[in-house]
Design a protein around this motif. Structure first.
Motif, PDB file in Angstrom:
ATOM      1  N   UNK A   1       6.904   7.841   1.069  1.00 26.15           N
ATOM      2  CA  UNK A   1       7.601   8.709   2.016  1.00 26.15           C
ATOM      3  C   UNK A   1       9.093   8.591   1.750  1.00 26.15           C
ATOM      4  N   UNK A   2       9.767   9.726   1.619  1.00 31.12           N
ATOM      5  CA  UNK A   2      11.208   9.742   1.399  1.00 31.12           C
ATOM      6  C   UNK A   2      11.884  10.287   2.650  1.00 31.12           C
ATOM      7  N   UNK A   3      12.826   9.521   3.174  1.00 31.11           N
ATOM      8  CA  UNK A   3      13.641   9.947   4.308  1.00 31.11           C
ATOM      9  C   UNK A   3      15.046  10.195   3.770  1.00 31.11           C
ATOM     10  N   UNK A   4      15.428  11.451   3.636  1.00 33.01           N
ATOM     11  CA  UNK A   4      16.718  11.787   3.052  1.00 33.01           C
ATOM     12  C   UNK A   4      17.849  11.439   4.013  1.00 33.01           C
TER      13      UNK A   4
ATOM     14  N   UNK B   1      14.925   9.604  12.250  1.00 34.26           N
ATOM     15  CA  UNK B   1      13.795   8.832  11.737  1.00 34.26           C
ATOM     16  C   UNK B   1      13.426   7.698  12.672  1.00 34.26           C
ATOM     17  N   UNK B   2      12.156   7.606  12.980  1.00 32.50           N
ATOM     18  CA  UNK B   2      11.619   6.476  13.725  1.00 32.50           C
ATOM     19  C   UNK B   2      10.502   5.866  12.888  1.00 32.50           C
ATOM     20  N   UNK B   3      10.602   4.589  12.576  1.00 29.94           N
ATOM     21  CA  UNK B   3       9.588   3.970  11.709  1.00 29.94           C
ATOM     22  C   UNK B   3       8.187   4.117  12.291  1.00 29.94           C
TER      23      UNK B   3
ATOM     24  N   UNK C   1       0.820  -1.208   0.000  1.00 26.90           N
ATOM     25  CA  UNK C   1       0.000   0.000   0.000  1.00 26.90           C
ATOM     26  C   UNK C   1       0.856   1.261   0.000  1.00 26.90           C
ATOM     27  N   UNK C   2       2.055   1.163   0.531  1.00 31.37           N
ATOM     28  CA  UNK C   2       2.916   2.340   0.600  1.00 31.37           C
ATOM     29  C   UNK C   2       4.379   1.935   0.619  1.00 31.37           C
ATOM     30  N   UNK C   3       5.239   2.899   0.323  1.00 34.51           N
ATOM     31  CA  UNK C   3       6.685   2.686   0.337  1.00 34.51           C
ATOM     32  C   UNK C   3       7.342   3.790   1.148  1.00 34.51           C
ATOM     33  N   UNK C   4       8.370   3.399   1.911  1.00 35.71           N
ATOM     34  CA  UNK C   4       9.216   4.342   2.636  1.00 35.71           C
ATOM     35  C   UNK C   4      10.634   4.131   2.121  1.00 35.71           C
ATOM     36  N   UNK C   5      11.223   5.171   1.539  1.00 35.67           N
ATOM     37  CA  UNK C   5      12.549   5.063   0.930  1.00 35.67           C
ATOM     38  C   UNK C   5      13.529   5.838   1.809  1.00 35.67           C
ATOM     39  N   UNK C   6      14.422   5.108   2.436  1.00 32.69           N
ATOM     40  CA  UNK C   6      15.327   5.667   3.435  1.00 32.69           C
ATOM     41  C   UNK C   6      16.712   5.850   2.829  1.00 32.69           C
ATOM     42  N   UNK C   7      17.218   7.077   2.874  1.00 32.49           N
ATOM     43  CA  UNK C   7      18.549   7.362   2.342  1.00 32.49           C
ATOM     44  C   UNK C   7      18.558   7.817   0.903  1.00 32.49           C
TER      45      UNK C   7
END
Length: 272
Positions: free
Chosen positions: A178-181, A188-190, A154-160
C-alpha cells in the motif's frame, strides 16, 4: 560515544530495559551523498538539547526504561553485517525489549525486521525501495522494502513515497503493498493488524527540513506529518528504526530523527 540523551548506557547487553537503542553505521550501497555511517553519532549528538519532559504525555524520557547498547560494528560485507546486527537485535527482543535502531543506510531495516518478525512493515520513505536489485546488488538500500516483504512481513505500507522506477510502481500495485502519497498522509489512519515494524527513512521529509540524507527528493512530508504518523503506528509496533541520516547538513536531519525516535518511545510507552 555518549548514549542517546535520556537513555542509560548498556554495554553488556544484559539489561531488561523496555527499549534499547542500537546504532548501525552500515554504509555499503549509498548511491549519491555519502555519510550514512555517521548517522548514529549525528542523531545522538543533535538530540542533546531536547528537554527530558514531554508535556503531551506528562512523562520523562529518562524514566521510560531506555538503554543504549552503542553501535554494532559494520564492515564491507553487507550480508555478514546484517547477520551480526540481527543477532544483536534478537538479543534485545529475547530480553523483552523493543529495539530502537539508528542507521546507517536503509538496508539495516532488514536486520530489524528479521529480529522482530512483524506481520506488517510500515516505512516512511520518499522512495518505494521495491527494486529487485540495484546495480546488481539485492542488498542495496533501494531494495530493502522488497527484501522485507519477501523474507519476513506479509505486507508493506509505504508512507510519503513519491518516486520509484516503472517496475517498482508496478510492484506496488500488487496486493501486499500500500502506498500513501504525501498528499494522502494527512487523512491516513493506520489500518493494520498484527505485529508492525516501523521504519523511518529521514528522506521521507522534504529536503528543506532534512537536507542531511543520501538521496533527497523534493515535495516531501513536513515534520509534523511524520510525527503524527509515528505516533499513530507506535502503539502496535514491535520494532523501530530511523535511517539515512548523514553529515551533509547543520544537524537538521539528525535533530528530526532524534525527535521522531523520542516521539515513538513516548507513544509506545503510553500503551502500557
Amino acid at each position: 560515544m555518549n548514549p542517546f540523551p535520556g537513555a542509560r548506557p548498556d554495554r553488556t547487553g544484559e539489561s531488561d530495559a523496555a527499549f534499547s537503542v542500537v546504532g548501525a553505521p552500515l554504509e555499503t550501497s549509498t548511491t549519491f551523498q555519502p555519510g550514512a555511517r555517521f548517522g548514529p553519532r549525528r542523531v545522538r549528538q543533535f538530540s542533546e538539547t531536547f528537554d527530558d519532559y514531554d508535556r503531551r504525555t506528562g512523562r520523562r524520557f529518562s524514566e521510560l526504561s531506555v538503554t543504549d547498547r552503542g553501535d554494532v560494528r559494520a564492515w564491507d560485507d553487507a550480508a555478514e553485517s546484517l547477520e551480526w546486527l540481527e543477532g544483536e537485535l534478537t538479543d534485545v527482543v529475547r530480553s523483552g525489549g523493543l529495539p530502537l535502531l539508528i542507521g546507517g543506510e536503509h538496508t539495516v531495516s532488514l536486520a530489524g525486521a528479521r529480529a522482530t518478525d512483524p506481520d506488517v512493515f510500515v516505512a516512511l520513505d520518499a522512495h518505494l525501495d521495491l527494486r529487485e536489485a540495484y546495480d546488481g546488488n539485492p542488498l542495496s538500500h533501494a531494495c530493502v522494502t522488497r527484501r522485507v516483504i519477501e523474507e519476513v512481513a506479509d505486507e508493506a505500507v509505504i508512507v510519503g513515497a513519491r518516486t520509484g522506477s516503472e517496475a517498482e510502481w508496478e510492484r506496488a500495485e500488487e496486493g501486499d503493498v500500500t502506498v500513501v502519497t504525501p498528499g494522502e498522509v494527512a487523512d491516513w489512519e493506520p489500518d493494520v493488524e498484527g505485529r508492525v515494524y516501523l521504519s523511518v527513512d529521514i528522506d521521507a521529509a522534504d529536503p528543506a527540513f532534512a537536507p542531511g540524507t543520501g538521496t533527497m527528493e523534493p515535495f516531501g512530508l513536513e515534520p509534523t506529518a511524520m510525527r503524527d504518523a509515528v505516533r499513530a503506528v507506535a502503539p502496535r509496533a514491535v520494532g523501530f528504526d530511523v535511517v539515512e541520516v548523514n553529515d551533509r547538513d547543520d544537524g537538521q536531519a539528525g535533530a528530526l530523527a532524534g525527535k521522531l525516535l523520542r516521539e515513538f518511545v513516548f507513544a509506545a510507552a503510553a500503551r502500557e
